[in-house]
Design an enzyme around this catalytic site. Structure first.
Site, PDB file in Angstrom:
ATOM      1  N   HIS A 172      27.571  -6.930  23.812  1.00 30.90           N
ATOM      2  CA  HIS A 172      27.111  -5.865  22.924  1.00 30.90           C
ATOM      3  C   HIS A 172      27.357  -6.244  21.471  1.00 30.90           C
ATOM      4  CE1 HIS A 172      27.924  -4.078  26.844  1.00 30.90           C
ATOM      5  NE2 HIS A 172      27.092  -3.104  26.531  1.00 30.90           N
ATOM      6  N   HIS A 217      22.032  -2.831  21.147  1.00 30.56           N
ATOM      7  CA  HIS A 217      23.240  -2.260  21.751  1.00 30.56           C
ATOM      8  C   HIS A 217      23.869  -3.201  22.778  1.00 30.56           C
ATOM      9  CE1 HIS A 217      25.890   0.413  23.982  1.00 30.56           C
ATOM     10  NE2 HIS A 217      25.334  -0.107  25.056  1.00 30.56           N
ATOM     11  N   GLU A 275      43.062  18.391  33.261  1.00 28.04           N
ATOM     12  CA  GLU A 275      43.623  17.361  34.139  1.00 28.04           C
ATOM     13  C   GLU A 275      43.230  15.952  33.702  1.00 28.04           C
ATOM     14  OE1 GLU A 275      41.813  19.963  35.195  1.00 28.04           O
ATOM     15  OE2 GLU A 275      43.192  21.200  36.372  1.00 28.04           O
ATOM     16  N   HIS A 317      40.123  24.655  47.425  1.00 23.37           N
ATOM     17  CA  HIS A 317      41.432  24.186  46.962  1.00 23.37           C
ATOM     18  C   HIS A 317      42.135  23.289  47.989  1.00 23.37           C
ATOM     19  CE1 HIS A 317      40.757  26.852  43.716  1.00 23.37           C
ATOM     20  NE2 HIS A 317      42.001  26.822  43.266  1.00 23.37           N
TER      21      HIS A 317
HETATM   22  C1  LIG Z   1      31.872   6.824  31.226  1.00 25.05           C
HETATM   23  C2  LIG Z   1      30.835   5.833  30.838  1.00 25.05           C
HETATM   24  N1  LIG Z   1      29.540   6.090  31.086  1.00 25.05           N
HETATM   25  C3  LIG Z   1      28.593   5.183  30.791  1.00 25.05           C
HETATM   26  C4  LIG Z   1      28.926   3.983  30.231  1.00 25.05           C
HETATM   27  C5  LIG Z   1      27.851   2.941  29.959  1.00 25.05           C
HETATM   28  N2  LIG Z   1      27.666   2.831  28.495  1.00 25.05           N
HETATM   29  C6  LIG Z   1      28.183   1.839  27.779  1.00 25.05           C
HETATM   30  S1  LIG Z   1      27.933   2.050  26.128  1.00 25.05           S
HETATM   31  C7  LIG Z   1      27.068   3.472  26.381  1.00 25.05           C
HETATM   32  C8  LIG Z   1      26.545   4.335  25.279  1.00 25.05           C
HETATM   33  C9  LIG Z   1      26.246   3.642  24.064  1.00 25.05           C
HETATM   34  O1  LIG Z   1      26.166   4.509  22.992  1.00 25.05           O
HETATM   35  P1  LIG Z   1      27.328   4.599  21.932  1.00 25.05           P
HETATM   36  O2  LIG Z   1      28.546   5.100  22.570  1.00 25.05           O
HETATM   37  O3  LIG Z   1      26.807   5.359  20.777  1.00 25.05           O
HETATM   38  O4  LIG Z   1      27.598   3.091  21.517  1.00 25.05           O
HETATM   39  P2  LIG Z   1      26.710   2.189  20.554  1.00 25.05           P
HETATM   40  O5  LIG Z   1      25.311   2.185  21.093  1.00 25.05           O
HETATM   41  O6  LIG Z   1      26.781   2.815  19.217  1.00 25.05           O
HETATM   42  O7  LIG Z   1      27.346   0.848  20.624  1.00 25.05           O
HETATM   43  C10 LIG Z   1      27.000   3.758  27.739  1.00 25.05           C
HETATM   44  C11 LIG Z   1      26.280   4.933  28.280  1.00 25.05           C
HETATM   45  C12 LIG Z   1      30.287   3.750  29.979  1.00 25.05           C
HETATM   46  N3  LIG Z   1      30.718   2.613  29.454  1.00 25.05           N
HETATM   47  N4  LIG Z   1      31.210   4.679  30.259  1.00 25.05           N
END
Ligand SMILES: Cc1ncc(C[n+]2csc(CCOP(=O)(O)OP(=O)(O)O)c2C)c(N)n1
Length: 665
Positions: free
Chosen positions: A30, A261, A411, A473
């Site tokens: 990334h 990304h 939690e 529960h």
């Molecule tokens: C709990 C979770 N869900 C999904 C992902 C997969 N994932 C990695 S980065 C991302 C989103 C990217 O958007 P952002 O957080 O704005 O990061 P940017 O594009 O700015 O680097 C996702 C959905 C993850 N790492 N963790």
């Protein structure tokens, strides 16, 4: 360290170049986040963050959590440039390769300088809340002269969209953790495209409403970043700095878009970025002037580190020894053994037929005063899960020295904050909730297991035995689901004696988390007479032998051990010799060598396991031809004795199953 704007730009561009080149070489990763957040990180690491590359574990370092773990090249580039010895350029070139110090997402147990394992979005932020709590708590105990540091987080849109972030920020605001500073990489882009596809939250207002100071700045303006950090450090509240950035800053066509990304930019785009950024170096080469500047930044806190070491040396000898013991995470074994022995001797002298949740409270009453590193808490329900022993004061914004945290009904945030406390060091966090809500903690428990952190979860109301609250529960699949997590110890004691033994095992388990699954309902004390050894340490052991050669072995955990012992009596009345094995911990038993396991499993042809939960996992002990008495679906709402009858988890049913297998029914 103050640098000119031109110097700042070159330093930030070094991060951008390393990120582009490493992702390109790995053909995965990334680049967008490290390139976008490079200015923010450069200001933070050159002017504010207190750390010493020569000692990544310096206890009083500021913590930096890259909550958006997908941007891992940001931290790897920083560690390399700042002079963390192990983070060589070769490691950067081996980004995402087997055995490298630069795995896909940051792993605290692989890379010195990485504070926590991040990747599942939101977790890092919530860990940081725990770190900030730990810092305040230890400062209250040992004084600001030895514990006085900040916790910084770099969080992305995804971190703040995940539900856990709400739990974390609400707790941090409530506790007024003013040394917690979150830098939000406010780039408006996620994987699917513009953030506006799925979100319209005003994060500044959101944080402010929870008691944070929050501001918006241009995340590419070093002076604005520095000024915001100064303000945040002077605030009496935790701070959010929403840094407006452009993802993949410098990339000619992909900057500001989701295309940067999660995949390599490609050679053309990288060449274009080099031109745009004025970076003329070949891949992985850092010019001498930039290297010198970054190394100087890495040496900024050497004097502070020395002064801190002097202050630790000048603590009163007993305080110094205690501080160092706490930071190392060494439990005072002598004390622990003594406390466990005393509790067991009392139980031998006056047996108690109590719920294991109550036995746990009694164990805590003895353990907590002896082990000041234990920091308890509960996600509400404190009176039900018995996690606050008498005399344990509450940790609050008014008194960080308290040892019990009301986490609120949070939690997930609780479990992740506990991970942060354990990672911070100096604390053994334990918590409380109902076992059924382990689902709400699971992502954080999994990470504690991956990171090898000692966190202890007390989870009560561990079966249909909780009764009238009904199937919502009543956990049925939770024991199996927790046992499926590698490096997690699931402990299900059968009586008051096993409960204190299980507490001892959890406290001594330095390399992973533990769950104590405890009952709501009273249980008879089955271990009578005093035994100095911790029998639960074997994971499974013969609690009642057979009269003569066993034809049947009955295995059970927790509340069902008493049922198995009753079933043994029925069998004896029918002339069938049966032995009973208590199985408080699968993981410990299955880790033992076969020659240790075999005598416990025994040679009886009929094996029956009894657990008021689903069968999954038991075959490892009883074999696929073993018999199982337990649950096959959800429970129901009724008094618990009726439920045990309804679902046929009774001594008679267990005995019948064994007799049928012997052809005697
Ligand atoms: C709990 C979770 N869900 C999904 C992902 C997969 N994932 C990695 S980065 C991302 C989103 C990217 O958007 P952002 O957080 O704005 O990061 P940017 O594009 O700015 O680097 C996702 C959905 C993850 N790492 N963790």
């Amino acid at each position: 360290m103050v640098v000119s704007r031109a110097e700042h730009d070159r330093m930030a561009n070094a991060i951008r170049a390393l990120a582009m080149d490493a992702v390109e070489q790995a053909k995965s990763g990334h680049p967008g986040l490290p390139m976008g957040a490079a200015d923010v990180a450069t200001v933070l690491f050159t002017r504010f963050l207190k750390f010493d590359p020569a000692d990544p574990a310096w206890p009083d370092r500021d913590r930096f959590v890259l909550s958006a773990g997908h941007g891992s090249m940001l931290i790897y580039a920083l560690l390399h440039l700042l002079g963390y010895e192990k983070m060589t350029i070769e490691e950067i070139k081996r980004f995402r390769q087997i055995g490298s110090l630069t795995p896909g997402h940051p792993e605290n147990f692989i890379t010195p300088g990485v504070e926590t394992t991040t990747g599942p979005l939101g977790q890092g932020f919530a860990n940081a809340v725990g770190m900030a709590i730990a810092e305040r708590h230890l400062a209250a105990e040992f004084g600001d002269e030895v514990v006085d540091h900040h916790t910084y987080v770099l969080a992305s849109d995804g971190d703040l969209m995940e539900g856990i972030s709400q739990e974390a920020l609400a707790l941090a605001g409530h506790l007024r953790l003013n040394k917690l500073i979150v830098l939000f990489d406010d780039n408006g882009i996620t994987i699917d495209g513009a953030l506006s596809l799925s979100d319209s939250v005003d994060q500044v207002k959101r944080f402010e409403s929870a008691g944070w100071a929050a501001a918006r700045i241009d995340g590419h303006d070093p002076d604005a970043i520095a000024a915001a950090l100064e303000r945040a450090r002077a605030s009496d509240k935790p701070s959010l700095i929403a840094c407006r950035t452009t993802i993949a800053f410098g990339a000619p066509t992909k900057a500001g878009t989701e295309k940067s990304h999660g995949s390599p930019l490609g050679p053309e785009e990288i060449a274009g970025a080099r031109v745009k950024l004025g970076w003329n170096e070949p891949p992985f080469e850092i010019p001498a002037d930039v290297r010198v500047l970054w190394r100087k930044a890495g040496q900024r806190a050497q004097g502070l580190h020395r002064a801190w070491s002097d202050r630790v040396r000048s603590l009163a000898p007993d305080r110094r020894t205690e501080f160092e013991r706490r930071i190392k995470g060494d439990v005072a074994r002598g004390k622990l053994t003594q406390v466990v022995r005393t509790v067991k001797e009392k139980l031998a002298a006056a047996p108690k037929d109590i719920a294991t949740r109550a036995a746990s409270e009694q164990a805590l009453e003895a353990l907590a005063p002896a082990l000041p590193e234990m920091l308890g808490g509960s996600a509400d329900l404190t009176g039900s899960n018995n996690t606050r022993p008498k005399g344990m004061s509450v940790l609050s914004a008014a008194d960080y020295g308290g040892r019990f945290l009301h986490y609120g009904i949070r939690e997930h945030g609780m479990a992740a904050a506990m991970n942060g406390m354990a990672l911070h060091g100096g604390i053994i966090p334990y918590s409380g909730t109902f076992l059924v809500f382990s689902d709400y903690c699971r992502p954080a428990i999994r990470l504690a297991a991956l990171m090898g952190q000692r966190v202890i979860h007390v989870m009560t109301h561990d079966s249909i035995g909780l009764g009238e609250d009904g199937p919502t529960h009543q956990p049925v699949e939770h024991l199996a689901a927790l046992r499926a997590i590698p490096n997690l110890m699931v402990l299900r004691p059968c009586d008051a004696v096993e409960t204190v033994e299980c507490w001892q095992l959890a406290l001594e388990n330095r390399t992973g988390p533990s769950v104590l699954a405890l009952t709501r309902q009273n249980l008879p004390q089955l271990r009578l007479g005093h035994d100095d050894s911790n029998r639960c340490a074997a994971g499974a052991y013969e609690i009642v032998p057979a009269d003569g050669t066993a034809k049947v072995t009955l295995f059970a955990s927790g509340s069902e051990v008493a049922i198995a012992i009753e079933a043994r009596k029925f069998l004896r009345a029918k002339g069938v010799a049966a032995r009973v094995v208590s199985v408080p911990c699968f993981e410990l038993f299955l880790a033992a060598p076969e020659e240790v396991q075999q005598p416990v499993i025994g040679t009886a042809t009929v094996k029956v396991a009894v657990e008021a939960a689903v069968r999954q996992g038991w075959d490892q002990i009883i074999g696929s031809d073993g018999l199982f008495v337990g649950m096959a679906g959800f429970g129901a709402s009724a008094p618990y004795k009726d439920l045990y009858r309804q679902f046929e988890i009774t001594p008679e049913a267990v005995a019948d199953a064994a007799l049928r297998a012997l052809g005697k029914s």
